[in-house]
Motif scaffolding. Structure first.
Motif, PDB file in Angstrom:
ATOM      1  N   TYR A  35       0.857  -1.175   0.000  1.00 20.14           N
ATOM      2  CA  TYR A  35       0.000   0.000   0.000  1.00 20.14           C
ATOM      3  C   TYR A  35       0.895   1.228   0.000  1.00 20.14           C
ATOM      4  CZ  TYR A  35      -3.755  -3.139   1.650  1.00 20.14           C
ATOM      5  OH  TYR A  35      -4.671  -4.149   1.775  1.00 20.14           O
ATOM      6  N   GLN A  37       0.844   5.658   0.966  1.00 19.95           N
ATOM      7  CA  GLN A  37       0.129   6.785   1.546  1.00 19.95           C
ATOM      8  C   GLN A  37       0.890   8.050   1.221  1.00 19.95           C
ATOM      9  OE1 GLN A  37      -0.090   6.966   5.870  1.00 19.95           O
ATOM     10  NE2 GLN A  37      -2.135   7.864   5.781  1.00 19.95           N
ATOM     11  N   LYS A  42      -5.155   9.400   2.167  1.00 22.43           N
ATOM     12  CA  LYS A  42      -5.495   8.086   2.719  1.00 22.43           C
ATOM     13  C   LYS A  42      -4.575   7.006   2.172  1.00 22.43           C
ATOM     14  CE  LYS A  42      -9.215   7.226  -0.619  1.00 22.43           C
ATOM     15  NZ  LYS A  42     -10.668   6.960  -0.727  1.00 22.43           N
ATOM     16  N   VAL A  43      -4.608   5.875   2.825  1.00 22.86           N
ATOM     17  CA  VAL A  43      -3.823   4.726   2.399  1.00 22.86           C
ATOM     18  C   VAL A  43      -4.463   4.121   1.149  1.00 22.86           C
ATOM     19  CG1 VAL A  43      -3.011   2.446   3.088  1.00 22.86           C
ATOM     20  CG2 VAL A  43      -3.131   4.283   4.782  1.00 22.86           C
ATOM     21  N   PHE A  45      -4.358   1.046  -1.839  1.00 25.27           N
ATOM     22  CA  PHE A  45      -3.918  -0.301  -2.204  1.00 25.27           C
ATOM     23  C   PHE A  45      -3.123  -0.256  -3.508  1.00 25.27           C
ATOM     24  CE2 PHE A  45      -4.100  -4.792  -2.906  1.00 25.27           C
ATOM     25  CZ  PHE A  45      -4.425  -4.979  -4.236  1.00 25.27           C
ATOM     26  N   MET A  89       4.728   7.273   1.576  1.00 28.01           N
ATOM     27  CA  MET A  89       5.076   6.212   2.508  1.00 28.01           C
ATOM     28  C   MET A  89       4.540   4.921   1.915  1.00 28.01           C
ATOM     29  SD  MET A  89       6.476   5.825   5.563  1.00 28.01           S
ATOM     30  CE  MET A  89       6.055   6.649   7.069  1.00 28.01           C
ATOM     31  N   PHE A  91       3.774   0.963   2.501  1.00 23.04           N
ATOM     32  CA  PHE A  91       3.569  -0.025   3.561  1.00 23.04           C
ATOM     33  C   PHE A  91       3.434  -1.417   2.952  1.00 23.04           C
ATOM     34  CE2 PHE A  91       3.074   2.753   7.081  1.00 23.04           C
ATOM     35  CZ  PHE A  91       2.379   3.875   6.650  1.00 23.04           C
ATOM     36  N   PHE A 101       0.548  -4.647   9.268  1.00 23.60           N
ATOM     37  CA  PHE A 101       1.341  -3.706   8.488  1.00 23.60           C
ATOM     38  C   PHE A 101       2.733  -3.524   9.067  1.00 23.60           C
ATOM     39  CE2 PHE A 101      -1.447  -1.531   5.382  1.00 23.60           C
ATOM     40  CZ  PHE A 101      -2.618  -2.207   5.652  1.00 23.60           C
TER      41      PHE A 101
ATOM     42  N   LEU B  43       0.570   1.434  10.513  1.00 17.68           N
ATOM     43  CA  LEU B  43      -0.827   1.191  10.846  1.00 17.68           C
ATOM     44  C   LEU B  43      -0.932   0.028  11.826  1.00 17.68           C
ATOM     45  CD1 LEU B  43      -1.804   1.504   7.179  1.00 17.68           C
ATOM     46  CD2 LEU B  43      -2.976   2.821   8.922  1.00 17.68           C
ATOM     47  N   PHE B  88      -8.598   4.829  11.016  1.00 18.99           N
ATOM     48  CA  PHE B  88      -9.084   4.532   9.672  1.00 18.99           C
ATOM     49  C   PHE B  88      -9.947   3.285   9.687  1.00 18.99           C
ATOM     50  CE2 PHE B  88      -6.361   7.365   7.249  1.00 18.99           C
ATOM     51  CZ  PHE B  88      -5.281   7.565   8.093  1.00 18.99           C
ATOM     52  N   LYS B  99      -7.904  -7.118  -0.886  1.00 20.68           N
ATOM     53  CA  LYS B  99      -7.351  -5.782  -0.651  1.00 20.68           C
ATOM     54  C   LYS B  99      -8.216  -5.020   0.333  1.00 20.68           C
ATOM     55  CE  LYS B  99      -9.754  -3.581  -4.531  1.00 20.68           C
ATOM     56  NZ  LYS B  99      -9.593  -3.029  -5.886  1.00 20.68           N
ATOM     57  N   LEU B 100      -7.567  -4.147   1.076  1.00 18.95           N
ATOM     58  CA  LEU B 100      -8.259  -3.241   1.982  1.00 18.95           C
ATOM     59  C   LEU B 100      -8.439  -1.898   1.292  1.00 18.95           C
ATOM     60  CD1 LEU B 100      -6.439  -3.911   5.375  1.00 18.95           C
ATOM     61  CD2 LEU B 100      -8.685  -4.732   4.649  1.00 18.95           C
ATOM     62  N   PHE B 102      -9.282   1.866   2.212  1.00 14.33           N
ATOM     63  CA  PHE B 102      -9.268   2.735   3.372  1.00 14.33           C
ATOM     64  C   PHE B 102     -10.064   4.005   3.131  1.00 14.33           C
ATOM     65  CE2 PHE B 102      -6.178   1.034   6.412  1.00 14.33           C
ATOM     66  CZ  PHE B 102      -5.584   0.040   5.650  1.00 14.33           C
ATOM     67  N   GLY B 103     -10.596   4.528   4.227  1.00 14.88           N
ATOM     68  CA  GLY B 103     -11.191   5.847   4.209  1.00 14.88           C
ATOM     69  C   GLY B 103     -10.143   6.907   4.502  1.00 14.88           C
ATOM     70  N   GLN B 104     -10.623   8.153   4.566  1.00 16.86           N
ATOM     71  CA  GLN B 104      -9.712   9.281   4.800  1.00 16.86           C
ATOM     72  C   GLN B 104      -9.252   9.377   6.244  1.00 16.86           C
ATOM     73  OE1 GLN B 104      -8.390  11.284   2.643  1.00 16.86           O
ATOM     74  NE2 GLN B 104      -9.683  11.349   0.835  1.00 16.86           N
TER      75      GLN B 104
END
Lengths: 110, 112
Positions: A35, A37, A42-43, A45, A89, A91, A101, B43, B88, B99-100, B102-104
């Motif tokens: 992932y 960021q 936001k993170v 994929f 970044m 991850f 992570f 995270l 998050f 896959k994940l 994510f929100g903000q």
């Protein structure tokens, strides 16, 4: 407690250079992910990897990106020709259902 | 389309108070997970709730999931200054490679 590790913690590179980000997933995990960021965002994929092949990738993961599991422990992300917008970044994560992570690699492209 | 959108974007409370964060999503999911991120760090997984579950507890954390409304909430009770972080939600769908998405995130500040 087992954990995901990543090296280096910070990588600075010139635009157009190749970088390899390294990850050691948790040893008995079979699913691996990258992932990213961007600062303040936001993170996102990038790619998932299972059974030595990519199982899913995002639009971000274009031909400049590749992943590899060169041995039984490492999982790498290669960016062939870095762009300024690759600064982020990155991850690594491993696990199915719950994903664990790593601490991340901060990539700065100048 | 956006998936896993949290609100509020920022929340500031006093130590000892409860903090509630909400997350909405758009598509069908297999599970929803909450993560915490301290500034500039990795995270940390907090809790996972599956699509057939409605509520889950872990220590001071309580998570609910309403699949009919496609929403989830995270409640942190008796907050501490050390809970200050970004939180998050992330949705997971197995047929998308696990896959994940994510929100903000919600930036929580707990003042001592």
């Amino acid at each position: 407690e087992p954990e995901v590790t990543q090296t280096p913690s910070h990588q600075v590179t010139q635009m157009g250079q190749e970088v390899i980000l390294r990850c050691v997933p948790i040893s008995n995990h079979l699913y691996f992910y990258w992932y990213r960021q961007i600062l303040g965002q936001k993170v996102e994929f990038l790619v998932s990897f299972y059974n030595n092949e990519i199982s899913e990738k995002s639009e971000i993961f274009d031909d400049q990106f590749s992943v590899e599991r060169p041995d039984g422990s490492n999982f790498t992300l290669k960016i062939r020709s870095t762009k300024l917008e690759d600064s982020a970044m990155y991850f690594c994560a491993s696990g199915h259902d719950t994903q664990y992570f790593g601490p991340g690699t901060r990539l700065t492209v100048l | 389309s956006q998936q896993g959108e949290e609100d509020p974007q920022a929340l500031s409370i006093q130590e000892g108070e409860n903090a509630t964060m909400n997350c909405s999503y758009k598509t069908s999911i297999n599970n929803l997970q909450w993560y915490r991120q301290n500034s500039g760090r990795g995270l940390v997984h907090l809790i996972l709730i599956r699509s057939n579950e409605r509520e889950k507890h872990s220590g001071r954390l309580r998570v609910t999931l309403d699949t009919s409304k496609k929403s989830s909430s995270l409640l942190i009770t008796a907050s501490r200054a050390a809970d200050t972080a970004s939180y998050f939600c992330a949705t997971c769908t197995y047929n998308q490679g696990g896959k994940l998405i994510f929100g903000q995130g919600t930036e929580l500040s707990v003042k001592p």
